[in-house]
Design an enzyme around this catalytic site. Structure first.
Site, short mmCIF file in Angstrom:
data_model
loop_
_atom_site.label_atom_id
_atom_site.label_comp_id
_atom_site.label_asym_id
_atom_site.label_seq_id
_atom_site.Cartn_x
_atom_site.Cartn_y
_atom_site.Cartn_z
N LYS A 112 -6.47 69.75 10.61
CA LYS A 112 -6.99 68.96 11.73
C LYS A 112 -7.05 69.78 13.02
O LYS A 112 -7.96 69.60 13.82
CB LYS A 112 -6.14 67.70 11.94
N LYS A 195 -12.34 66.53 1.40
CA LYS A 195 -12.09 65.11 1.14
C LYS A 195 -12.97 64.20 2.00
O LYS A 195 -13.32 64.58 3.12
CB LYS A 195 -10.59 64.78 1.29
N LYS A 198 -12.86 59.38 7.30
CA LYS A 198 -13.56 58.51 8.24
C LYS A 198 -13.90 59.23 9.54
O LYS A 198 -14.77 58.79 10.28
CB LYS A 198 -12.79 57.21 8.50
#
Ligand code: AQP
Length: 335
Positions: A112, A195, A198
């Site tokens: 991230k 993956k 959202k």
């Protein structure tokens, strides 16, 4: 009776990945003997900046979706994390138990933060400590998650063990992840090695659980595949991540085995396979999206459900957290 805890971030609209990896399992577990506690983890959501009005909307949206998937607030406890102060209180204690080196190894942080590690919030770095607190504040022992969360569960066990060891107690139990193997990691529709998420900038990379029938069909039609025909056996898909991912999704939403689906489409291109997949997906997902819309139309009712859930959650988590605070050496508090 064991206690089950799991959470989902209200950082957008839940994806098919969230649903197949976690939410569907939440609903199934609700029918078992264990007590189920499900949380909209808004404290985690703000580890990356959320515009306040969007965060409120997304939290309502996620509550509506979780209910639409089949969570019954009379049988499961459903609430938003910020409403129960035990999470933050125990999370702080765990910030002081976990070691820097442990957190530096977390792959989700590296993914991230990317090259931006100096600029991201300290919350993003410490996120796994709060996740450990989410679970341990309830003495929960089972956590249904997708396999992207496995490393965090291991860390939560390390933290619980270190706390027990440092203070000479047997207070926090071991946690066991509950993973549905077949759908542990649903991949992006644009890149079968990434993956489905959202927060992926591309809406085409995912099926949102609120997508309508046309959008679902269009996204599946455009989903990345390769040029080879579909094989008649699973082993032949080993090096074909996009095809493998679509087949996994097809099996998960249709209830058919992957082998049986392959047997039907072997030797052909992706066109007919994608049409049938889109049909199966629409039949499964569109009714959930429609139900979520109905729940979302009554925010006062959603507030009532979440606040009632928070009161039940606090009744479990506050005494456990107060005991952890006593073990650490804090004086008793009034609340
Ligand atoms: N692609 C996936 N396949 C299987 N399971 C998945 N989960 C998430 N993506 C997949 C599972 O969904 C639960 C809730 O996830 P989360 O909201 O806490 O955050 P996440 O894992 O970071 O999911 P996202 O969609 O990628 O969210 P953002 O984009 O906000 O970071 C977890 O049990 C997770 O394993």
């Amino acid at each position: 009776m064991a206690r089950i805890f799991s959470g989902i971030q209200p950082t957008g609209i839940a994806t098919l990945g969230n649903y197949l990896g976690a939410l569907r399992n939440w609903v199934a577990l609700q029918d078992g003997a264990d007590e189920c506690i499900y949380c909209l983890v808004d404290l985690h959501a703000i580890t990356t900046f959320q515009e306040p009005a969007s965060l409120r909307e997304q939290t309502y949206g996620m509550a509506a979706l979780v209910l639409a998937c089949g969570i019954d607030p009379e049988r499961s406890i459903l609430f938003h994390q910020s409403a129960v102060s035990a999470h933050a209180r125990l999370g702080w204690i765990f910030n002081c138990v976990a070691r820097m080196g442990w957190l530096k190894r977390m792959t989700q942080f590296k993914d991230k933060a990317g090259k931006n590690q100096e600029e991201v919030s300290t919350g993003l770095f410490m996120y796994p400590n709060l996740m450990a607190a989410d679970i341990h504040a309830y003495h929960a022992t089972k956590v249904p998650v997708g396999d992207d969360q496995l490393q965090h569960i291991e860390l939560a066990n390390d933290i619980g063990e270190k706390f027990n060891h440092d203070f000479g107690v047997e207070f926090f139990p071991r946690i066991e992840p509950l993973i549905v193997k077949e759908t542990a990691r649903v991949m992006s529709l644009r890149d079968g090695t990434k993956k489905m998420s959202k927060s992926d900038p591309s809406d085409q990379s995912r099926i949102n659980m609120t997508d309508d029938a046309d959008t679902i069909s269009q996204k599946i039609r455009k989903a990345k595949t390769d040029t080879e025909a579909l094989p008649d056996n699973l082993a032949a898909l080993a090096q074909r991540p996009e095809a493998r991912n679509l087949l996994g999704i097809f099996a998960a939403v249709s209830g058919e085995s992957q082998e049986a689906i392959l047997a039907r489409f072997a030797g052909g291109g992706f066109g007919p396979f994608k049409n049938a997949l889109a049909e199966a997906l629409v039949a499964h997902v569109a009714p959930i999206g429609a139900r979520a819309k109905e729940y979302l139309a009554d925010k006062a009712e959603l507030d009532r459900i979440l606040q009632k859930g928070a009161a039940k959650a606090a009744a479990i988590a506050q005494p456990i957290t107060a005991e952890a605070e006593r073990i650490v050496g804090f004086l008793p508090s009034a609340g």
